[in-house]
Motif scaffolding. Structure first.
Motif, PDB file in Angstrom:
ATOM      1  N   TYR A 192      42.827   2.384  32.746  1.00  0.00           N
ATOM      2  CA  TYR A 192      43.652   3.446  32.153  1.00  0.00           C
ATOM      3  C   TYR A 192      45.011   3.198  31.762  1.00  0.00           C
ATOM      4  O   TYR A 192      45.646   3.735  30.940  1.00  0.00           O
ATOM      5  N   GLN A 241      45.524   1.447  28.226  1.00  0.00           N
ATOM      6  CA  GLN A 241      45.111   2.321  27.333  1.00  0.00           C
ATOM      7  C   GLN A 241      46.381   3.181  27.174  1.00  0.00           C
ATOM      8  O   GLN A 241      46.860   3.722  25.857  1.00  0.00           O
ATOM      9  N   TRP A 242      47.246   3.582  28.365  1.00  0.00           N
ATOM     10  CA  TRP A 242      48.398   4.343  27.896  1.00  0.00           C
ATOM     11  C   TRP A 242      49.393   3.552  27.407  1.00  0.00           C
ATOM     12  O   TRP A 242      50.320   4.068  26.544  1.00  0.00           O
ATOM     13  N   MET A 272      33.915  19.968  11.963  1.00  0.00           N
ATOM     14  CA  MET A 272      33.809  20.624  13.244  1.00  0.00           C
ATOM     15  C   MET A 272      32.803  21.923  12.961  1.00  0.00           C
ATOM     16  O   MET A 272      31.631  22.004  13.848  1.00  0.00           O
ATOM     17  N   SER A 273      32.848  22.588  12.172  1.00  0.00           N
ATOM     18  CA  SER A 273      31.758  23.883  11.780  1.00  0.00           C
ATOM     19  C   SER A 273      30.528  23.313  11.723  1.00  0.00           C
ATOM     20  O   SER A 273      29.277  23.831  12.172  1.00  0.00           O
ATOM     21  N   PRO A 299      45.272   4.105  20.867  1.00  0.00           N
ATOM     22  CA  PRO A 299      45.987   2.950  20.958  1.00  0.00           C
ATOM     23  C   PRO A 299      47.120   2.953  20.253  1.00  0.00           C
ATOM     24  O   PRO A 299      48.308   2.672  20.676  1.00  0.00           O
ATOM     25  N   GLY A 335      20.222  36.762  31.990  1.00  0.00           N
ATOM     26  CA  GLY A 335      21.413  36.758  31.078  1.00  0.00           C
ATOM     27  C   GLY A 335      20.615  36.455  29.572  1.00  0.00           C
ATOM     28  O   GLY A 335      19.414  35.821  29.508  1.00  0.00           O
ATOM     29  N   GLN A 336      21.507  36.520  28.748  1.00  0.00           N
ATOM     30  CA  GLN A 336      21.092  36.322  27.225  1.00  0.00           C
ATOM     31  C   GLN A 336      22.131  35.218  26.764  1.00  0.00           C
ATOM     32  O   GLN A 336      23.207  35.476  26.737  1.00  0.00           O
ATOM     33  N   ILE A 337      21.528  34.256  26.147  1.00  0.00           N
ATOM     34  CA  ILE A 337      22.404  33.302  25.535  1.00  0.00           C
ATOM     35  C   ILE A 337      22.981  33.654  24.208  1.00  0.00           C
ATOM     36  O   ILE A 337      22.090  34.124  23.279  1.00  0.00           O
ATOM     37  N   ILE A 338      24.358  33.878  24.087  1.00  0.00           N
ATOM     38  CA  ILE A 338      24.837  34.598  22.986  1.00  0.00           C
ATOM     39  C   ILE A 338      25.427  33.488  21.952  1.00  0.00           C
ATOM     40  O   ILE A 338      25.673  33.831  20.802  1.00  0.00           O
ATOM     41  N   ARG A 339      25.625  32.190  22.510  1.00  0.00           N
ATOM     42  CA  ARG A 339      26.143  31.236  21.662  1.00  0.00           C
ATOM     43  C   ARG A 339      26.092  29.934  22.244  1.00  0.00           C
ATOM     44  O   ARG A 339      26.350  29.828  23.391  1.00  0.00           O
ATOM     45  N   PHE A 349      24.470  22.601  16.602  1.00  0.00           N
ATOM     46  CA  PHE A 349      23.902  22.726  17.630  1.00  0.00           C
ATOM     47  C   PHE A 349      23.333  24.092  17.877  1.00  0.00           C
ATOM     48  O   PHE A 349      22.616  24.560  18.625  1.00  0.00           O
ATOM     49  N   PRO A 374      21.019  30.975  19.407  1.00  0.00           N
ATOM     50  CA  PRO A 374      21.774  31.854  20.344  1.00  0.00           C
ATOM     51  C   PRO A 374      21.569  33.589  20.169  1.00  0.00           C
ATOM     52  O   PRO A 374      21.621  34.214  21.084  1.00  0.00           O
ATOM     53  N   MET A 385      29.015  22.444  14.854  1.00  0.00           N
ATOM     54  CA  MET A 385      28.749  23.680  15.515  1.00  0.00           C
ATOM     55  C   MET A 385      27.319  24.245  15.151  1.00  0.00           C
ATOM     56  O   MET A 385      26.553  24.749  15.960  1.00  0.00           O
ATOM     57  N   PRO A 390      19.098  24.154  16.816  1.00  0.00           N
ATOM     58  CA  PRO A 390      17.761  23.712  17.370  1.00  0.00           C
ATOM     59  C   PRO A 390      16.883  24.635  18.050  1.00  0.00           C
ATOM     60  O   PRO A 390      17.608  25.909  18.540  1.00  0.00           O
ATOM     61  N   PHE A 444      17.235  26.699  21.485  1.00  0.00           N
ATOM     62  CA  PHE A 444      18.507  27.196  21.869  1.00  0.00           C
ATOM     63  C   PHE A 444      18.972  28.291  21.221  1.00  0.00           C
ATOM     64  O   PHE A 444      20.325  28.302  21.173  1.00  0.00           O
ATOM     65  N   ALA A 487      49.240   1.203  25.441  1.00  0.00           N
ATOM     66  CA  ALA A 487      48.786   0.746  24.210  1.00  0.00           C
ATOM     67  C   ALA A 487      49.817   0.989  23.083  1.00  0.00           C
ATOM     68  O   ALA A 487      50.051   0.255  21.931  1.00  0.00           O
ATOM     69  N   SER A 488      50.285   2.121  22.979  1.00  0.00           N
ATOM     70  CA  SER A 488      51.339   2.446  22.116  1.00  0.00           C
ATOM     71  C   SER A 488      52.503   1.793  22.040  1.00  0.00           C
ATOM     72  O   SER A 488      53.107   1.743  21.202  1.00  0.00           O
ATOM     73  N   ARG A 517      42.873  24.806   8.668  1.00  0.00           N
ATOM     74  CA  ARG A 517      42.004  24.834   7.890  1.00  0.00           C
ATOM     75  C   ARG A 517      41.109  26.325   8.347  1.00  0.00           C
ATOM     76  O   ARG A 517      40.330  26.767   7.320  1.00  0.00           O
ATOM     77  N   SER A 566      16.556  37.380  22.495  1.00  0.00           N
ATOM     78  CA  SER A 566      17.006  38.047  23.592  1.00  0.00           C
ATOM     79  C   SER A 566      16.301  37.047  24.781  1.00  0.00           C
ATOM     80  O   SER A 566      15.352  37.267  25.137  1.00  0.00           O
ATOM     81  N   HIS A 567      16.602  35.756  24.855  1.00  0.00           N
ATOM     82  CA  HIS A 567      16.250  34.978  25.603  1.00  0.00           C
ATOM     83  C   HIS A 567      16.499  35.151  27.008  1.00  0.00           C
ATOM     84  O   HIS A 567      17.720  34.402  27.590  1.00  0.00           O
ATOM     85  N   SER A 568      15.596  35.719  27.841  1.00  0.00           N
ATOM     86  CA  SER A 568      16.131  35.940  29.358  1.00  0.00           C
ATOM     87  C   SER A 568      15.967  34.545  30.065  1.00  0.00           C
ATOM     88  O   SER A 568      15.089  33.696  29.892  1.00  0.00           O
TER      89      SER A 568
END
Lengths: 245, 471
Positions: free
Chosen positions: A230, A233-234, A1-2, B325, B309-313, A8, A16, A5, A11, A14, A236-237, B90, A19-21
């Motif tokens: 739906y 799907q519920w 997951m990190s 399933p 505003g400023q995007i911080i994250r 994202f 972070p 992140m 790029p 975007f 299924a178990s 983790r 100082s993108h106003s």
């Protein structure tokens, strides 16, 4: 997951930490429709001559301003729009006052012309669909479609279609009654007395209501599948447990 | 008193969103421990359908993989019930991309101290595709609010409380598990333990346990190990934006929800206030490739209010759309996001994660008679039964709402119009805060049905007019 992140955050557009106003840069591409739109208001607006003059003179400064320069507020603009610098891409109509339609301006012979209100609102929504606008706190939109009475909606949308469908049903019904009478000798009263005929009639009515075009059959089938997906799907178990034992 | 303290720290404006916030449970827990009026689990009086073997000279060992709200509350209940509990997490300071909204029932049921709540949202604005704005929250009573928390603080609190009750927290990454070799044989878990050194690879270790609770989220490895199957996920994308103070004042206790095809084809865009910035985001299931465009549209709709505003994250995360399933296999059960317990329509998951963790743990404690006996699959299945029975109506209602009101722009216009109705607001908030689908007054329900149909019909009629205009 990190990792996702990090992907994202990386790029360029975007990042972070700059100082993108929030400049309104992306909005300036939405130009082409505006001059046409003002013409539309001028042509079909109910509000009479004064508004037409306003709209037409508005058109010119708008077109110039479309190239990125800010128009010095032209005199005829009498509306209360506050955002003078970015006035270019907001919805404007002389009858749109304080976030709703001012019904007084739609009066014709002392009575409100509801059809015109419906038309105006449709135009506003179409405009916003093509040029999404920022919602604002100073000029909130408070319009509610229920200010247009139910009979105005019925007269305009329900009645014509109902007339069409009932007309078709009547023609087919007459023909079928004649046909069945000639084939079986049972007159109309005898036909209606039979349970089978009654159920056929019921199926016919429901069919006409639900299925207007060929595509409707597919969409009804899809709808039935959707409503139960739906639940499946519920459950299924639990299928597992039954299989095992 | 706890509330007063929260207010003063907020007004100082020094609430830092630093990730490495290590607060001891003593500091966090301001309220004195409540007298045991709220018992977390039934005292055992079950008769197991088949007698589980008694464990000799040890207690039942259970591993909880994942230390978020689901893992933390599961571990706490297990530890309190006398089970030997291990939490494998983790990233102990994980700052999750999440709205962090919790209903008040969670504060009560889980004895959360009031100072982990950064903000109490009492007003919401729903904004339709044509910018019709509706304020909801007029029907809220003074003690009702939506609590906004920082996930790293909430998660740490629940985990630390579990540790206080006897659970052992292991900072490590779960890799895989070996299935048991026999009827009552243990599961062998393989994981990498992180020692204190930053950037260290970590040591490979193993752990033998009798049962496993998979609370490791949307990309659950436990689910993969038991072939639980896949589910559809929505992608939630969010930008944290620090806006000028005067604009921040507007969001003091207000959250905004934007609906529209420009913002999301099957979900909604939001502006939620956090400790000292706002989170602006959107999500989608079907158009994940367009997420950047949708985010731009969301920012555009809120432009006036976040200008400067400023995007911080920037962050993103998958959100499950429906249960897997198989939520259970052998003595391994899934809870929380790993099981897929996120509601449709609102995308709420924190409360359900914590509650499902607790329910699963309760089932294990009961089935093992406080850790003295072995458990088997039928004991864990009782948790599934209880869960489905308790929360199925809530999930179904939200699913129907999503199907009806998020299908198209006219439906969304009708949705926002309906939100203006006080009865709707009251029903919505009651069911959100107390997690019970309560049928209201039948006459009011009938009126509501008429009004809903009316709104939908009018909005669709306008849509037809709009289509005539474009042709």
């Amino acid at each position: 997951m990190s990792i996702s992140m990090a992907l994202f955050s990386a790029p360029a557009s975007f990042s972070p930490c700059t100082s993108h106003s929030q400049t309104p840069k992306p909005l300036f591409n939405l130009r082409p429709k505006r001059p046409q739109f003002n013409l539309l208001i001028a042509a079909s607006g109910d509000s009479g001559g004064a508004a037409v003059a306003v709209s037409v003179t508005e058109e010119q400064p708008m077109a110039e301003a479309a190239n990125g320069s800010v128009a010095a507020a032209p005199a005829p603009i009498a509306e209360e729009e506050k955002e003078a610098e970015v006035v270019l891409n907001t919805f404007k109509d002389p009858r749109w006052v304080n976030g709703t339609w001012e019904l007084k301006q739609f009066e014709k012979d002392g009575k409100t012309n509801w059809d015109a209100v419906i038309d105006a609102e449709a135009r506003r929504r179409k405009w916003l669909q093509d040029n999404p606008e920022s919602s604002s706190n100073e000029n909130p939109v408070v319009f509610h479609t229920s200010i247009i009475p139910w009979w105005a909606w019925m007269k305009r949308y329900h009645l014509p279609e109902a007339e069409l469908l009932n007309g078709r049903a009547a023609m087919i019904g007459f023909f079928m009654a004649y046909l069945v009478d000639s084939l079986t000798g049972a007159g109309l009263v005898d036909q209606m007395g039979n349970f089978f005929c009654k159920s056929l009639l019921f199926v016919a009515v429901v069919g006409v209501l639900l299925i207007r075009k060929n595509e409707d059959i597919e969409s009804v089938k899809k709808l039935i599948e959707e409503t139960t997906l739906y639940d499946k799907q519920w459950q299924a178990s639990w299928l597992d447990e039954n299989k095992k034992d | 008193m706890a509330e007063h303290r929260q207010l003063s720290t907020w007004h100082n404006g020094h609430l830092s969103c630093a990730r490495d916030l290590h607060r001891t449970p003593a500091e966090l827990r301001q309220d004195p421990p409540k007298p045991a009026a709220k018992v977390h689990f039934k005292k055992t009086h079950i008769v197991a359908s088949r007698t589980n073997p008694k464990l000799s000279n040890r207690n039942l060992r259970v591993a909880v993989i994942g230390g978020g709200p689901a893992g933390g509350s599961a571990a706490e209940t297990l530890a309190k019930g006398g089970v030997e509990t291990f939490i494998i997490e983790r990233k102990l300071d994980n700052c999750k991309p999440c709205s962090g909204a919790i209903p008040i029932c969670m504060v009560g049921e889980f004895d959360l101290p009031l100072d982990i709540i950064d903000r109490k949202v009492t007003k919401m604005k729903m904004i339709s595709p044509s910018n019709v704005t509706v304020d909801i929250g007029r029907t809220l009573k003074p003690h009702e609010y939506i609590g906004m928390v920082r996930r790293e603080i909430l998660d740490a609190y629940l985990r630390d409380r579990a540790a206080d009750n006897g659970a052992k927290v292991i900072n490590g990454l779960f890799l895989k598990m070996d299935m048991p070799k026999g009827q009552n044989a243990p599961y062998l878990l393989h994981y990498t333990e992180y020692t204190g050194t930053k950037g260290g690879i970590g040591e490979k270790k193993t752990l033998e346990v009798d049962a496993v609770i998979g609370a490791d989220g949307a990309n659950s490895k436990v689910a993969k190990s038991i072939n639980a199957g896949d589910y559809e996920c929505a992608l939630a994308f969010q930008e944290r934006i620090r806006i000028p103070d005067e604009k921040m004042a507007y969001y003091e206790n207000l959250a905004e929800v934007y609906v529209g095809a420009d913002v999301s084809p099957d979900f909604y865009g939001w502006v939620f206030p956090k400790c000292n910035h706002v989170a602006v985001g959107t999500g989608t299931v079907t158009h994940k490739g367009d997420i950047k465009k949708l985010q731009l549209a969301t920012r555009n709709r809120a432009k006036d209010k976040i200008l400067g505003g400023q995007i911080i994250r920037v962050e993103a995360h998958p959100i499950p759309e429906h249960p897997r399933p198989r939520r259970l296999s052998g003595r391994v059960a899934l809870v929380g996001d790993a099981a897929g317990y996120v509601t449709k329509c609102s995308g709420e998951g924190i409360y359900f994660a914590a509650k499902s963790g607790r329910m699963c743990a309760e089932a294990i404690v009961e089935g093992s008679e406080n850790g003295k006996r072995m458990v088997d699959e039928s004991d864990l299945r009782k948790y599934l039964e209880k869960w489905d029975k308790a929360y199925w109506p809530t999930y179904k209602v939200l699913d129907v709402l999503q199907k009806v009101f998020y299908r198209s722009n006219p439906a969304r216009e009708a949705f926002v119009e309906m939100c203006a109705d006080e009865y709707v607001q009251k029903m919505t908030f009651d069911s959100y805060f107390y997690k019970k689908v309560v049928p209201g007054n039948p006459l009011d329900d009938l009126k509501l049905a008429f009004n809903t149909i009316g709104s939908l019909v009018r909005a669709n009629a306008l849509k037809r007019e709009m289509e005539k205009l474009s042709s």
